[in-house]
Design a protein around this motif. Structure first.
Motif, short mmCIF file in Angstrom:
data_model
loop_
_atom_site.label_atom_id
_atom_site.label_comp_id
_atom_site.label_asym_id
_atom_site.label_seq_id
_atom_site.Cartn_x
_atom_site.Cartn_y
_atom_site.Cartn_z
N GLY A 105 0.82 -1.21 0.00
CA GLY A 105 0.00 0.00 0.00
C GLY A 105 0.85 1.26 0.00
N ALA A 106 0.21 2.40 -0.26
CA ALA A 106 0.91 3.68 -0.32
C ALA A 106 1.62 3.97 0.99
CB ALA A 106 -0.09 4.79 -0.62
N LEU A 107 2.89 4.36 0.91
CA LEU A 107 3.63 4.68 2.13
C LEU A 107 3.05 5.92 2.81
CD1 LEU A 107 7.44 4.06 1.48
CD2 LEU A 107 5.69 2.50 2.33
N ASP A 108 2.69 6.92 2.02
CA ASP A 108 2.05 8.12 2.57
C ASP A 108 0.57 8.01 2.25
OD1 ASP A 108 1.17 10.59 3.35
OD2 ASP A 108 2.79 11.72 2.39
N GLY A 109 -0.13 7.23 3.08
CA GLY A 109 -1.54 6.96 2.84
C GLY A 109 -2.41 8.21 2.88
N GLU A 121 20.45 -14.99 18.77
CA GLU A 121 19.37 -14.45 17.96
C GLU A 121 18.05 -15.10 18.35
OE1 GLU A 121 19.72 -11.93 16.18
OE2 GLU A 121 21.88 -11.84 15.81
N LEU A 122 16.99 -14.39 18.07
CA LEU A 122 15.65 -14.90 18.33
C LEU A 122 15.21 -15.86 17.23
CD1 LEU A 122 13.95 -11.51 19.16
CD2 LEU A 122 13.89 -13.46 20.70
N PRO A 123 14.36 -16.82 17.53
CA PRO A 123 13.65 -17.52 16.44
C PRO A 123 12.79 -16.49 15.70
CG PRO A 123 13.33 -18.64 18.55
CD PRO A 123 13.95 -17.31 18.85
N SER A 124 12.54 -16.71 14.42
CA SER A 124 11.70 -15.77 13.67
C SER A 124 10.34 -15.63 14.34
CB SER A 124 11.53 -16.26 12.23
OG SER A 124 12.72 -16.06 11.51
N GLU A 125 9.85 -14.39 14.39
CA GLU A 125 8.54 -14.12 14.96
C GLU A 125 7.85 -13.06 14.12
OE1 GLU A 125 9.26 -12.93 18.96
OE2 GLU A 125 10.46 -11.19 18.42
N GLY A 126 6.56 -12.88 14.35
CA GLY A 126 5.77 -11.97 13.53
C GLY A 126 6.23 -10.53 13.65
N MET A 127 6.15 -9.81 12.53
CA MET A 127 6.51 -8.40 12.48
C MET A 127 5.28 -7.58 12.08
SD MET A 127 9.72 -7.90 13.23
CE MET A 127 10.36 -9.31 14.16
N VAL A 128 5.18 -6.37 12.61
CA VAL A 128 4.05 -5.50 12.32
C VAL A 128 4.55 -4.21 11.67
CG1 VAL A 128 2.68 -6.43 14.22
CG2 VAL A 128 4.11 -4.40 14.60
N LEU A 129 3.62 -3.52 11.02
CA LEU A 129 3.94 -2.22 10.45
C LEU A 129 4.42 -1.28 11.55
CD1 LEU A 129 3.73 -0.43 7.86
CD2 LEU A 129 1.46 0.24 8.69
N ALA A 155 10.97 -1.49 19.69
CA ALA A 155 9.80 -0.63 19.88
C ALA A 155 8.94 -0.69 18.62
CB ALA A 155 10.23 0.81 20.17
N VAL A 156 7.76 -0.07 18.70
CA VAL A 156 6.86 0.03 17.56
C VAL A 156 6.44 1.49 17.43
CG1 VAL A 156 4.67 -0.69 16.54
CG2 VAL A 156 6.05 -2.33 17.85
N VAL A 157 6.54 2.02 16.21
CA VAL A 157 6.18 3.41 15.93
C VAL A 157 4.66 3.53 15.78
CG1 VAL A 157 6.41 5.32 14.28
CG2 VAL A 157 8.38 3.86 14.80
N ARG A 158 4.10 4.61 16.28
CA ARG A 158 2.67 4.86 16.12
C ARG A 158 2.34 5.00 14.64
NH1 ARG A 158 0.64 9.17 20.75
NH2 ARG A 158 1.64 8.16 22.54
N ALA A 159 1.22 4.42 14.24
CA ALA A 159 0.83 4.43 12.83
C ALA A 159 0.68 5.85 12.30
CB ALA A 159 -0.46 3.64 12.65
N ARG A 194 6.98 8.72 17.44
CA ARG A 194 6.55 8.31 18.79
C ARG A 194 6.49 6.79 18.84
NH1 ARG A 194 1.13 11.62 18.78
NH2 ARG A 194 1.30 10.89 16.62
N VAL A 195 7.06 6.22 19.88
CA VAL A 195 7.18 4.77 19.96
C VAL A 195 6.63 4.24 21.27
CG1 VAL A 195 9.21 4.74 18.46
CG2 VAL A 195 9.53 4.83 20.95
N THR A 196 6.22 2.98 21.21
CA THR A 196 5.95 2.19 22.40
C THR A 196 7.05 1.15 22.51
OG1 THR A 196 3.56 2.49 22.15
CG2 THR A 196 4.30 0.65 23.52
N LEU A 197 7.78 1.15 23.62
CA LEU A 197 8.88 0.21 23.77
C LEU A 197 8.37 -1.23 23.84
CD1 LEU A 197 11.19 2.07 26.31
CD2 LEU A 197 11.51 1.84 23.85
#
Length: 289
Positions: A34-38, A226-234, A262-266, A178-181
């Motif tokens: 999808g568009a990076l700048d939605g 290293e970690l075993p592979s795990e799910g990644m989110v936007l 951390a995860v950046v706010r959408a 802005r991130v959530t750790l």
């Protein structure tokens, strides 16, 4: 052959078809794309009378040139750039009528990275898993445009907006994310967590639709291996072995083995799409423990 089509005369550095993406298929290993700048894509669609999810063209740095086979209304937004029809300057950020056979040229950005071109009726390439988006990681969707590509267009559904210009945010002079750790912040030393949320980074030229790479202080791990592979989110901020954070964008992989600090706010990700190499980056979150 239908006359509802665009002929690509100049594809530019990287021009792709994008819509709102194909979320919900991560369990199949399919990124959302999808568009990076939605926000910019939705606005140019609104200006030409398209629904927000209609497919648009996403250009990178030096724009593109297209020639419609029938008269269309277009709008260009996102990164500011010169726009011409048959060599005559026309408005950026507003609806413009382009006659059949006329050359629409979207020029090199003045600032920012990605411009968006909406055409009345939308780009009507065949959808894949519900989306017309090009996915550079998986290869789903139409390939990046090349000179001579012919893109079908849909039928316009509404009149274009009656505005002289639509306000759009300027590309960031400084990118504040802005991130959530977490979830793997415990893999890093207290000093690394303090550095992550207090030091500045810069956008790396190696950034792309998959991820915004950074240059700056390396983040030291508190544990080896290293970690075993795990799910990644936007918006996940993954830290590879070199210690420099990478912010996952629309074409990101659905799994990964490097720790996510951390995860950046959408809401902050559209600005990341317009951050040029060298732009200062700050990650803002609650103080590290």
């Amino acid at each position: 052959m239908t006359d509802r089509a665009l002929v690509v005369v100049r594809a530019g550095a990287l021009t792709t078809v994008q819509d709102e993406g194909r979320p919900g298929h991560a369990h199949l290993g399919v990124p959302r794309s999808g568009a990076l700048d939605g926000r910019a894509a939705a606005l140019v669609n609104r200006l030409v009378g398209n629904p927000p999810g209609a497919a648009v063209l996403e250009t990178t740095v030096n724009g593109c040139s297209v020639r419609p086979r029938s008269a269309v209304t277009v709008a260009v937004g996102g990164a500011p750039c010169p726009v011409t029809v048959e060599g005559r300057p026309v408005a950026w950020g507003a609806p413009v009528r382009v006659p059949a056979g006329a050359l629409l040229d979207v020029g090199t950005v003045v600032s920012g990275v990605r411009s968006y071109v909406a055409v009345s009726g939308g780009v009507a390439v065949d959808p894949v898993l519900g989306s017309r988006s090009t996915d550079l990681l998986s290869g789903l969707g139409p390939p990046p445009l090349t000179d001579g590509t012919v893109l079908p267009l849909g039928t316009p559904e509404a009149l274009h907006a009656r505005v002289d210009a639509a306000p759009q945010p300027a590309p960031p002079a400084e990118l504040v994310l802005r991130v959530t750790l977490g979830p793997r912040d415990d893999w890093f030393t207290p000093a690394a967590l303090r550095a992550f949320t207090s030091r500045t980074y810069r956008v790396s030229p190696a950034s792309n639709r998959i991820g915004l790479r950074t240059e700056g202080p390396a983040l030291e791990r508190a544990r080896p291996g290293e970690l075993p592979s795990e799910g990644m989110v936007l918006g996940a901020v993954q830290v590879p072995p070199d210690g420099r954070p990478v912010v996952f964008l629309s074409d990101h992989p659905t799994t990964g083995g490097y720790p996510v600090i951390a995860v950046v706010r959408a809401q902050d990700l559209p600005a990341a799409a317009q951050a040029t190499p060298g732009t200062l980056v700050r990650f803002v979150g609650k103080p590290a423990r």
